[in-house]
Scaffold this motif. Structure first.
Motif, PDB file in Angstrom:
ATOM      1  N   ILE D 213       0.827  -1.200   0.000  1.00  0.00           N
ATOM      2  CA  ILE D 213       0.000   0.000   0.000  1.00  0.00           C
ATOM      3  C   ILE D 213       0.866   1.257   0.000  1.00  0.00           C
ATOM      4  N   ALA D 231      -3.407  -6.581  -4.845  1.00  0.00           N
ATOM      5  CA  ALA D 231      -3.620  -7.935  -4.326  1.00  0.00           C
ATOM      6  C   ALA D 231      -4.722  -8.666  -5.099  1.00  0.00           C
ATOM      7  N   GLY D 246       1.019  -6.766   9.151  1.00  0.00           N
ATOM      8  CA  GLY D 246       0.604  -6.204  10.424  1.00  0.00           C
ATOM      9  C   GLY D 246      -0.827  -5.706  10.410  1.00  0.00           C
ATOM     10  N   ASN D 247      -1.534  -5.947   9.323  1.00  0.00           N
ATOM     11  CA  ASN D 247      -2.909  -5.470   9.236  1.00  0.00           C
ATOM     12  C   ASN D 247      -3.870  -6.653   9.093  1.00  0.00           C
ATOM     13  N   ARG D 248      -5.149  -6.352   9.137  1.00  0.00           N
ATOM     14  CA  ARG D 248      -6.167  -7.404   9.095  1.00  0.00           C
ATOM     15  C   ARG D 248      -6.759  -7.564   7.699  1.00  0.00           C
ATOM     16  N   ASP D 249      -7.266  -8.769   7.418  1.00  0.00           N
ATOM     17  CA  ASP D 249      -8.060  -9.025   6.216  1.00  0.00           C
ATOM     18  C   ASP D 249      -7.316  -8.648   4.936  1.00  0.00           C
ATOM     19  N   VAL D 250      -6.051  -8.913   4.927  1.00  0.00           N
ATOM     20  CA  VAL D 250      -5.247  -8.603   3.747  1.00  0.00           C
ATOM     21  C   VAL D 250      -5.644  -9.535   2.598  1.00  0.00           C
ATOM     22  N   PHE D 271      -0.044 -11.596  14.237  1.00  0.00           N
ATOM     23  CA  PHE D 271      -1.366 -12.062  14.642  1.00  0.00           C
ATOM     24  C   PHE D 271      -2.084 -12.791  13.509  1.00  0.00           C
ATOM     25  N   VAL D 273      -4.751 -12.409  12.036  1.00  0.00           N
ATOM     26  CA  VAL D 273      -5.862 -11.614  11.494  1.00  0.00           C
ATOM     27  C   VAL D 273      -5.646 -11.256  10.024  1.00  0.00           C
TER      28      VAL D 273
END
Lengths: 389, 389, 389, 389
Positions: D213, D231, D246-250, D271, D273
């Protein structure tokens, strides 16, 4: 195993092996079952003996038997039971044999010569088997064609170069959990497999030194950017040593004496003779001890050397062996070699896998990867032919 | 040229070519003078015709003549003078010929059959020459052995893979001064040379796409980590295109129509047929213009395409051609091939460079680099022989 | 220069620099004209002095003058004319300065303090200029903000790492036509540029040795798979040496004494002090001679050393300098830095290029390459913020 | 752990921590014991609470207790016991804290403010802990200095780039036994760790696509020769996906819908996530099933997706976690950070590891590898200073 699957689907349509008696002596695993299925789909009757009682998967025996294959073998069976299995397959008078060590063809030539007449030919999967068959051929006694499957270009590419290249490092990492980046890794032997190990080691951040006896290979290594030097000189430089020569005592006392404290010794060759284990034990001042499940440490007084997997082939002994993608290529070559034996009626002798088979396996593999390629236009084909006009 | 030098030094001691009449038709350059010196050192009488009036260096002609070689050629001479030079060398009744395009052997077979009797054999340096000689052989008319020098493994390694791999990129950079990192470079053709170009382009930071018609080569490219796709698909992706197939019209109108604004077209193949120049001109909406000395820009209306060196082989046309290290390997193979012709008395036909010659060239190259390698111990040699016992 | 072009197009729409007096002292080249055009498009009045009489392109002077820029400079002008040009630009009372060596700002601070009041700030393109300005700042005398353009991340990536990495090897190849594969190349200094040279040399098939004085950089090199050793030890190993340290006498007599016959010495640092030329001359037993246009050979009695481009920065002296793609990034940073100076009203001192500017240049470059990237969803942005809640 | 050992040996000679009360809350493992030994060797009294009951090695607890450290923890203890351990360490009134999640400092600030007076400072090993401490700092409540050990350059180099780069691939191979050569691997996130994964995947023969990003990171990836794309576009291309953002729902429903049959999904982020597990389950048309111990297969009707290690961090969940060489660098930074806290008397706030500490760790690591480097001569040091004169 998408390549083998697509071959099976074609064979099921075309039935080119109708009524063919195929006798096989292979490791009885799930992958081998796929090979048998493909042959059966093509119309063959398949009889199978287990090539090694230690690798036999009893559930595969049961499943193949239920499907009508004659399977001889049981995990852990004794030598007599094993020999009986081979004889049983031979006595089925196979027209085509699939060998993993030349047992079927050797028994046919020595103990059942009366069955040789019906033999169309055989395939062989191992270097060891080929050595036996080529010795037979040199004596003028080999009466049928044999296709050297393990020398196919697709096979070498996947099995030796990429397959063993990856799995050797994988075995070393599983045994040691070392960080490869920043380490100096010495590859002894720069053949197909050694090249794969060197390439992958560099790709993992190691500095790679190559040792060779062949000037051509040594020059190739040097031109590829590797440092090349005698093994005795490399002995003092390496953090990790990987032997992959097919020869004995590649690392021996004189090398051990120069190695750094903590050096790791791994063998990627077929037999456990490449590291001189007797010399290593003799060099130790106390009993070797297992510091990790697959790491034996030898205390040399001032330094410690770490031997992986007792010097046995490290990708199998410390890793999971070949990825399925590798077996897929091997067995695809096997099935197409059988088909070729039936259609081409070759003369006696050890034959290479035909280039057309190799190329077809490559084509099917590309298709399974979803990779499309170009083809020649008529004008281009004519242009190439023009040279010869 | 350290390899050729060390061969010359040995020949000067051993004189294996004493009294041998060698006739050569080669580019007359400083490197060729070194080749002649080595042959003369070995005892040969050398007569030389210039293979191409454009590459003849008159000072080399003068120097070799002064040393007693019969040299025929002058920079810029006309076709008649050129032909006369070839005839003059042939009429010297050479026992061994060195060809760069098969001219000497062709003239001998067609116009001077009476001289064929004394012929021991010849060497050939080019693919084109080999095509002619193999056609002669196919017709049953080739009466002497010819050694295919340009197919030696050391030759391919240095000339095709590393030599042309480097010099192709070098030519592109000299013509364009582009930054390769971050660019997408499409290599059309993944033979020896194409592999070299792809490897070096990746090493320079480009993202590399490979186009092929052969499934085996395509699979090799894919396994090496390159993206593989049809040329029409790659046409829309590439910033730089390099053709190296040996075929014509590899990039044509349908490809030009999909290319991005500013795309660069270079040819690394021998002939300027790989990029369809007629189609490129036809696609342009105005007269092409030279935006840099070696860059011709074609305005397609909405996009501009940049052709390097008029589609001629870019490493020669825009760069300096082969490094001396490459010629060193070629000429070393030449001299050892001559020695082999004299000692081995081969039958008629095109023969490969013997593996022993290839290995000797590799050994000398390693020595010149100061690289030492291992040799087998007696025990190891016995172990290898043991397989066959 | 697509990045600069897209910035110019936006400036032409937004006119954020309306009426701004910009004074620049830069090399007057075609690329600089593009920079001037972008500033003018944004509304600025631009006065330009030539930073170096040797690089001034008179046709660019003429063209910019015709477009209304006040341009002072002529190729080959003398020192007085040069100084007069700087003064002329300064006396135009620029609100923003663009420097390539800090000349404008130095003159303003020393000779025209009365004009400092109107100064919004300046940009600086060179390390040398920054050293001067930081010295001024350390003395508490710098009265305006200066943005250090050459320390932007996009600038370092393109200019130092990829740009100089490629062009240094390019310069070496143009000077020598050596085959890099199989060679040992020693990189002295592993900063931004040294890393680029080492990476590209490895990508070209060389075996790379790194010499450093900083343990952190040395460790980075080692972890990247390079061999790391003291320069004296590397001296006996290398075929090619590249200095890129910013320091003097990195290769000196003790190194020359250990080098191999034929070793090649190149400097990629800014000044020609990194190779100790006096020591090299002193070591020679006869007058140095130019064996190729850019190669001077020093005969040391038993060995010969080859110095490239008289020890001057090899990518400029033997090659074509930076690809346009590199200047595109530099000048894009310049223009956005000017815009930032105007809008942000920074305090006195040397400031880094704001991360937002760097990121914007990266964004525009990606757009020019046709590369799209992702953006955060609202949920993802919230997730990241969540850590701080 | 040679770096930590050499530090311990120096501390044992110098005793710089004499009488210092150190409280630590760390995973109680063999490596941690080495850390404690080093502190004790320097003269410190060490009290230790287990940071996680699941990782506590009871034999280490016993051994350290026997040596006089106060150790609180038992494998599998409950939350109350864990909390009691933390309190016990805090109540020992530590002068320096070592945290792995900020528990000691948080408890000190909230529940034992009266003990803050004696506090010299603390170190923190995790990103999570730093987020908590920086939040405390932002509120103006952090009363002591904290050194961010996990942001040291040596730490990032070994831990994130090389350590996790290698171990992520290792985890994937152990879970799947896939052949990486010829596969397309998509790395989502090109930070320190993502770069390491991409580098190693390419080194293993995979074709690598990067999704980002951030334009700067995206541009870096592109310049490094990787393909960069959104993606959603990569979803249809990849054989293996690795999230490390380090982020969610990638990776979420829209991506799953485009993936190829057999695609492999792995998470290398902290995590679980990053892969949207709920969406993956919702997309499946039947109950997910474990096809291998660490591979869960989701049947999507027309395609199957394979999730590794339930989406937990794959290098730990499927591999062995960090090599000892990585922990060696972390703990070396820890000990030197403690020494620095004692000697430097920093103000409140989160501080970076001083460059001198980082460089010292690098120096010791090089020494342990037997790598020597250069140092500046007096003349060279003077030359560098000269710039500032």
């Amino acid at each position: 195993m998408p390549v083998l699957r697509s071959i099976r689907e074609r064979l099921a349509r075309e039935h080119p092996l109708d009524g063919l008696r195929v006798g096989a002596c292979l490791h009885v695993t799930a992958e081998t079952a796929c090979l048998a299925h493909a042959l059966v789909a093509g119309g063959a009757d398949v009889a199978l003996a287990a090539a090694n009682p230690l690798t036999t998967q009893d559930e595969v025996v049961a499943a193949l038997s239920a499907e009508g294959c004659a399977v001889h073998g049981r995990r852990g069976e004794d030598a007599d039971a094993y020999a009986a299995g081979v004889i049983a397959v031979v006595d089925g008078a196979p027209q085509v044999t699939l060998d993993d060590g030349a047992d079927l063809l050797t028994v046919l030539h020595s103990a059942r010569p009366q069955l040789l007449d019906g033999l169309v030919g055989g395939t062989e999967e191992t270097t060891t088997g080929l050595l036996r068959l080529r010795a037979l051929e040199a004596e003028g006694r080999l009466v049928c064609p044999v296709i050297a499957v393990n020398e196919a270009r697709t096979e070498r590419l996947f099995n030796d170069h990429y397959g063993t290249g990856q799995s050797t490092l994988d075995g070393i990492l599983r045994a040691t959990n070392l960080l490869l980046a920043g380490k100096t890794l010495v590859v002894l032997g720069y053949g197909f497999t050694g090249k794969g190990v060197a390439l992958r080691a560099r790709g993992a951040g190691a500095q790679v030194i190559v040792c060779e006896i062949d000037p051509m290979r040594a020059l190739e290594a040097r031109m590829e950017g590797f440092e090349v030097m005698p093994a005795l000189e490399a002995a003092g430089r390496g953090d990790i040593f990987v032997t992959v020569t097919g020869n004995r005592d590649v690392l021996s006392r004189s090398h051990f004496d120069r190695m750094k404290d903590g050096a790791v010794l791994a063998n990627a060759g077929h037999f456990d003779v490449e590291i001189d284990l007797a010399a290593l034990s003799a060099a130790a001042v106390e009993e070797p001890r297992d510091v990790l499940p697959l790491v034996t440490q030898f205390e040399l007084g001032d330094r410690r050397l770490n031997l992986l997997a007792s010097g046995r082939v490290v990708n199998l002994a410390a890793g999971q062996g070949h990825p399925a993608a590798v077996m897929d290529m091997s067995f695809a070559n096997q099935v197409l070699a059988v088909e070729h034996l039936v259609s081409a009626r070759l003369g006696p002798g050890v034959h290479p896998v035909p280039e057309a088979v190799d190329r077809e396996v490559a084509r099917l593999k590309l298709a399974s990867l979803g990779v499309e390629i170009d083809s020649l236009s008529d004008e281009q084909a004519a242009y190439l032919r023009g040279w010869l006009a």
